[in-house]
Design an enzyme around this catalytic site. Structure first.
Site: not given
Length: 136
Positions: A9, A29, A39, A52
């Site tokens: 991420e 998240s 996310d 996501e």
């Protein structure tokens, strides 16, 4: 596994900033709240993305239907394009719309590498920079 996902991420947020998108990892998240949060949230004033993030060392990913439902709900409320950002080992990021995923008999979703390569988009395409040639 959570550590790898968080690193992924952060890497994707950095990549989006390099493409002139303000981007951030969504707080809470992953289940710490009942609110449907992706996310990553990103935008440049013209294009807004809700992503996501999924990572795997294999060639297949399963995604809970609740995650996709939440992504779609958030995206509609926020005015963002919903994407699943997938990082297969040794490959660049691949982005798919929820409609690109295949439903399993248990009503969750499955994404195989070959389908991701066939249907997916690269970072340039989702940020509006250019149309890609297929990822294969």
């Amino acid at each position: 596994m959570v550590r790898d996902g968080s690193r992924g991420e952060r890497d994707l947020v950095k990549l989006l900033w390099e493409k002139d998108f303000a981007a951030m990892r969504a707080p809470a998240s992953g289940g710490a709240t009942k609110k449907p949060l992706p996310d990553i949230i990103a935008g440049n004033g013209e294009i807004y993305l809700a992503i996501e993030v999924k990572m795997t060392s294999g060639e297949r990913i399963y995604i809970d239907s609740g995650k996709i439902k939440g992504l779609l709900e958030f995206s509609e409320m926020f005015g963002a394009e919903p994407y699943i950002g997938v990082k297969f080992r040794y490959r660049d990021w691949i982005f798919l719309s929820p409609s690109d995923l295949e439903m399993t008999p248990s009503e969750n979703y499955r994404l195989d590498l070959d389908i991701a390569l066939e249907r997916g988009r690269d970072i340039h395409e989702i940020t509006g920079r250019e149309r890609q040639t297929r990822l294969r």
